[in-house]
Design a protein around this motif. Structure first.
Motif, PDB file in Angstrom:
ATOM      1  N   TRP A 102       0.817  -1.217   0.000  1.00 28.04           N
ATOM      2  CA  TRP A 102       0.000   0.000   0.000  1.00 28.04           C
ATOM      3  C   TRP A 102       0.842   1.255   0.000  1.00 28.04           C
ATOM      4  CZ3 TRP A 102      -0.043   3.645   3.855  1.00 28.04           C
ATOM      5  CH2 TRP A 102       0.549   3.275   5.060  1.00 28.04           C
ATOM      6  N   TRP A 103       2.061   1.209   0.531  1.00 27.50           N
ATOM      7  CA  TRP A 103       2.915   2.400   0.511  1.00 27.50           C
ATOM      8  C   TRP A 103       3.261   2.770  -0.929  1.00 27.50           C
ATOM      9  CZ3 TRP A 103       4.372   6.133   3.732  1.00 27.50           C
ATOM     10  CH2 TRP A 103       5.390   6.987   3.305  1.00 27.50           C
ATOM     11  N   GLY A 104       3.730   1.811  -1.701  1.00 28.10           N
ATOM     12  CA  GLY A 104       4.102   2.067  -3.089  1.00 28.10           C
ATOM     13  C   GLY A 104       2.912   2.418  -3.953  1.00 28.10           C
ATOM     14  N   GLY A 105       1.736   1.933  -3.595  1.00 26.30           N
ATOM     15  CA  GLY A 105       0.542   2.233  -4.364  1.00 26.30           C
ATOM     16  C   GLY A 105       0.001   3.622  -4.116  1.00 26.30           C
ATOM     17  N   GLY A 106       0.606   4.388  -3.258  1.00 28.82           N
ATOM     18  CA  GLY A 106       0.157   5.748  -2.998  1.00 28.82           C
ATOM     19  C   GLY A 106      -0.477   5.919  -1.631  1.00 28.82           C
ATOM     20  N   GLY A 107      -0.770   4.814  -0.942  1.00 30.58           N
ATOM     21  CA  GLY A 107      -1.375   4.922   0.387  1.00 30.58           C
ATOM     22  C   GLY A 107      -0.474   5.643   1.365  1.00 30.58           C
ATOM     23  N   GLY A 113      -1.676  14.269 -12.859  1.00 30.66           N
ATOM     24  CA  GLY A 113      -1.149  13.098 -12.167  1.00 30.66           C
ATOM     25  C   GLY A 113      -1.488  11.795 -12.864  1.00 30.66           C
ATOM     26  N   PHE A 114      -2.752  11.614 -13.254  1.00 27.63           N
ATOM     27  CA  PHE A 114      -3.076  10.319 -13.885  1.00 27.63           C
ATOM     28  C   PHE A 114      -2.530  10.226 -15.303  1.00 27.63           C
ATOM     29  CE2 PHE A 114      -7.450  12.104 -14.905  1.00 27.63           C
ATOM     30  CZ  PHE A 114      -7.523  11.793 -16.258  1.00 27.63           C
ATOM     31  N   ASN A 115      -2.333  11.353 -15.959  1.00 25.06           N
ATOM     32  CA  ASN A 115      -1.674  11.291 -17.265  1.00 25.06           C
ATOM     33  C   ASN A 115      -0.167  11.090 -17.117  1.00 25.06           C
ATOM     34  OD1 ASN A 115      -3.495  11.571 -19.686  1.00 25.06           O
ATOM     35  ND2 ASN A 115      -4.326  13.112 -18.289  1.00 25.06           N
ATOM     36  N   PHE A 116       0.400  11.634 -16.043  1.00 27.04           N
ATOM     37  CA  PHE A 116       1.814  11.365 -15.745  1.00 27.04           C
ATOM     38  C   PHE A 116       2.000   9.883 -15.456  1.00 27.04           C
ATOM     39  CE2 PHE A 116       5.594  11.398 -12.932  1.00 27.04           C
ATOM     40  CZ  PHE A 116       6.499  11.963 -13.818  1.00 27.04           C
ATOM     41  N   ASP A 117       1.013   9.272 -14.795  1.00 28.44           N
ATOM     42  CA  ASP A 117       1.039   7.833 -14.548  1.00 28.44           C
ATOM     43  C   ASP A 117       1.090   7.072 -15.873  1.00 28.44           C
ATOM     44  OD1 ASP A 117      -0.449   5.107 -14.208  1.00 28.44           O
ATOM     45  OD2 ASP A 117       0.050   5.694 -12.157  1.00 28.44           O
ATOM     46  N   LEU A 148      11.107  -1.612 -16.354  1.00 27.03           N
ATOM     47  CA  LEU A 148      12.068  -0.848 -15.553  1.00 27.03           C
ATOM     48  C   LEU A 148      11.493  -0.395 -14.219  1.00 27.03           C
ATOM     49  CD1 LEU A 148      13.499   1.317 -18.461  1.00 27.03           C
ATOM     50  CD2 LEU A 148      14.525  -0.720 -17.428  1.00 27.03           C
ATOM     51  N   MET A 149      10.177  -0.393 -14.099  1.00 23.59           N
ATOM     52  CA  MET A 149       9.479  -0.015 -12.863  1.00 23.59           C
ATOM     53  C   MET A 149       8.231  -0.866 -12.746  1.00 23.59           C
ATOM     54  SD  MET A 149       9.141   4.062 -12.487  1.00 23.59           S
ATOM     55  CE  MET A 149      10.155   4.924 -11.357  1.00 23.59           C
ATOM     56  N   GLY A 150       7.809  -1.077 -11.515  1.00 21.32           N
ATOM     57  CA  GLY A 150       6.554  -1.773 -11.276  1.00 21.32           C
ATOM     58  C   GLY A 150       5.410  -0.784 -11.152  1.00 21.32           C
ATOM     59  N   ASN A 151       4.197  -1.303 -11.147  1.00 22.94           N
ATOM     60  CA  ASN A 151       3.012  -0.455 -11.060  1.00 22.94           C
ATOM     61  C   ASN A 151       2.978   0.348  -9.761  1.00 22.94           C
ATOM     62  OD1 ASN A 151       0.438   0.480 -12.039  1.00 22.94           O
ATOM     63  ND2 ASN A 151      -0.483  -0.833 -10.486  1.00 22.94           N
ATOM     64  N   ALA A 152       3.396  -0.255  -8.660  1.00 24.65           N
ATOM     65  CA  ALA A 152       3.374   0.451  -7.381  1.00 24.65           C
ATOM     66  C   ALA A 152       4.289   1.675  -7.395  1.00 24.65           C
ATOM     67  CB  ALA A 152       3.782  -0.495  -6.246  1.00 24.65           C
ATOM     68  N   SER A 153       5.458   1.540  -7.980  1.00 26.11           N
ATOM     69  CA  SER A 153       6.389   2.674  -8.066  1.00 26.11           C
ATOM     70  C   SER A 153       5.833   3.778  -8.950  1.00 26.11           C
ATOM     71  CB  SER A 153       7.747   2.215  -8.612  1.00 26.11           C
ATOM     72  OG  SER A 153       8.307   1.258  -7.764  1.00 26.11           O
ATOM     73  N   VAL A 154       5.234   3.377 -10.061  1.00 26.30           N
ATOM     74  CA  VAL A 154       4.624   4.357 -10.965  1.00 26.30           C
ATOM     75  C   VAL A 154       3.489   5.086 -10.252  1.00 26.30           C
ATOM     76  CG1 VAL A 154       3.256   4.602 -13.084  1.00 26.30           C
ATOM     77  CG2 VAL A 154       5.317   3.187 -13.080  1.00 26.30           C
ATOM     78  N   ASN A 155       2.650   4.353  -9.509  1.00 25.65           N
ATOM     79  CA  ASN A 155       1.555   4.980  -8.764  1.00 25.65           C
ATOM     80  C   ASN A 155       2.068   5.941  -7.701  1.00 25.65           C
ATOM     81  OD1 ASN A 155      -0.392   3.661 -10.227  1.00 25.65           O
ATOM     82  ND2 ASN A 155      -0.732   2.067  -8.708  1.00 25.65           N
ATOM     83  N   LEU A 156       3.111   5.547  -6.999  1.00 24.39           N
ATOM     84  CA  LEU A 156       3.678   6.408  -5.962  1.00 24.39           C
ATOM     85  C   LEU A 156       4.189   7.714  -6.566  1.00 24.39           C
ATOM     86  CD1 LEU A 156       4.717   6.911  -3.049  1.00 24.39           C
ATOM     87  CD2 LEU A 156       6.823   5.766  -3.737  1.00 24.39           C
ATOM     88  N   ILE A 157       4.973   7.611  -7.609  1.00 27.96           N
ATOM     89  CA  ILE A 157       5.552   8.802  -8.241  1.00 27.96           C
ATOM     90  C   ILE A 157       4.461   9.679  -8.847  1.00 27.96           C
ATOM     91  CG2 ILE A 157       7.048   9.588 -10.125  1.00 27.96           C
ATOM     92  CD1 ILE A 157       8.813   7.088  -9.480  1.00 27.96           C
ATOM     93  N   SER A 158       3.470   9.071  -9.490  1.00 28.32           N
ATOM     94  CA  SER A 158       2.414   9.879 -10.114  1.00 28.32           C
ATOM     95  C   SER A 158       1.530  10.555  -9.080  1.00 28.32           C
ATOM     96  CB  SER A 158       1.584   9.045 -11.080  1.00 28.32           C
ATOM     97  OG  SER A 158       0.848   8.060 -10.406  1.00 28.32           O
ATOM     98  N   SER A 159       1.282   9.903  -7.936  1.00 27.40           N
ATOM     99  CA  SER A 159       0.468  10.567  -6.909  1.00 27.40           C
ATOM    100  C   SER A 159       1.226  11.738  -6.295  1.00 27.40           C
ATOM    101  CB  SER A 159      -0.020   9.584  -5.841  1.00 27.40           C
ATOM    102  OG  SER A 159       1.029   9.045  -5.093  1.00 27.40           O
ATOM    103  N   ILE A 160       2.537  11.628  -6.172  1.00 23.35           N
ATOM    104  CA  ILE A 160       3.344  12.753  -5.701  1.00 23.35           C
ATOM    105  C   ILE A 160       3.346  13.871  -6.752  1.00 23.35           C
ATOM    106  CG2 ILE A 160       5.692  13.520  -5.130  1.00 23.35           C
ATOM    107  CD1 ILE A 160       6.098  10.690  -3.876  1.00 23.35           C
ATOM    108  N   ALA A 161       3.536  13.499  -8.015  1.00 27.28           N
ATOM    109  CA  ALA A 161       3.555  14.496  -9.095  1.00 27.28           C
ATOM    110  C   ALA A 161       2.210  15.206  -9.207  1.00 27.28           C
ATOM    111  CB  ALA A 161       3.918  13.826 -10.425  1.00 27.28           C
ATOM    112  N   GLY A 162       1.116  14.460  -9.106  1.00 33.06           N
ATOM    113  CA  GLY A 162      -0.213  15.080  -9.140  1.00 33.06           C
ATOM    114  C   GLY A 162      -0.419  16.028  -7.982  1.00 33.06           C
ATOM    115  N   SER A 163       0.054  15.639  -6.797  1.00 31.54           N
ATOM    116  CA  SER A 163      -0.070  16.511  -5.627  1.00 31.54           C
ATOM    117  C   SER A 163       0.732  17.790  -5.807  1.00 31.54           C
ATOM    118  CB  SER A 163       0.397  15.775  -4.367  1.00 31.54           C
ATOM    119  OG  SER A 163      -0.444  14.672  -4.120  1.00 31.54           O
TER     120      SER A 163
END
Length: 186
Positions: free
Chosen positions: A20-25, A135-139, A151-166
């Motif tokens: 859940w941490w990597g998924g954006g939680g 954010g969701f388009n950055f995802d 090169l990255m998993g879905n959880a890492s992509v979700n984490l980075i995109s939720s930070i970028a969207g914020s």
């Protein structure tokens, strides 16, 4: 609190890898727990952090809806990086149907933030829709560039995109606040 922090648990229980941490939680937990009364000279840090929570939720909600509804689109998805047609379900593939669903998801989060008293309607709409959409388009962009090639998993992509969207949504809030102060001064 549990629902705020544990949105995005599907990978923990279903097996994607990041938990859940990597998924954006975890991003939402940080915003939730760090929202204490602190002020800078011009803007409340608490206000920015409080608005960052729904922006993060708007990003992941928009991403989920754009993915799940976009894959059902009658039109063939295109890759966000070069707009060439790809198979449905391809990381980084987007459709107009998915984009509209994602925007409606960000709108749902914005209205929920306003109804719950987290933010004013204007700030909630602008921050959640701008931050969530970017954010969701950055995802999708990260999915096309990194996830698609392993090169990255879905959880890492979700984490980075939720930070970028914020960050995008907070920037929108600050810009709107600055324009409001400027227009009042004029």
């Amino acid at each position: 609190l549990i629902s705020v922090c544990c949105v995005g648990t599907e990978e923990r229980w279903g097996g994607g890898g990041g938990g859940w941490w990597g998924g954006g939680g975890g991003v939402r937990c940080v915003f939730f727990f760090s929202s204490r009364r602190r002020h800078t000279r011009y803007i409340s840090v608490t206000g920015v952090q409080t608005c960052a929570l729904p922006i993060s939720l708007a990003t992941v909600t928009g991403d989920t809806l754009s993915s799940e509804i976009g894959v059902l689109s009658r039109s063939r998805p295109v890759l966000i990086t070069n707009f060439k047609e790809v198979l449905p379900g391809t990381d980084g593939g987007i459709t107009l149907t998915g984009e509209i669903a994602g925007i409606l998801g960000t709108l749902l989060i914005a209205i929920s933030a306003w109804v719950l008293g987290i933010s004013s309607l204007g700030f909630a709409l602008s921050a959640s829709i701008i931050g969530g959409f970017l954010g969701f388009n950055f995802d999708s962009l990260m999915g096309a560039i990194f996830e698609r090639h392993g090169l990255m998993g879905n959880a890492s992509v979700n984490l980075i995109s939720s930070i970028a969207g914020s960050i995008a949504g907070i920037t929108a809030i600050i810009a709107i606040a600055a324009l409001s102060i400027t227009s009042i001064a004029l």
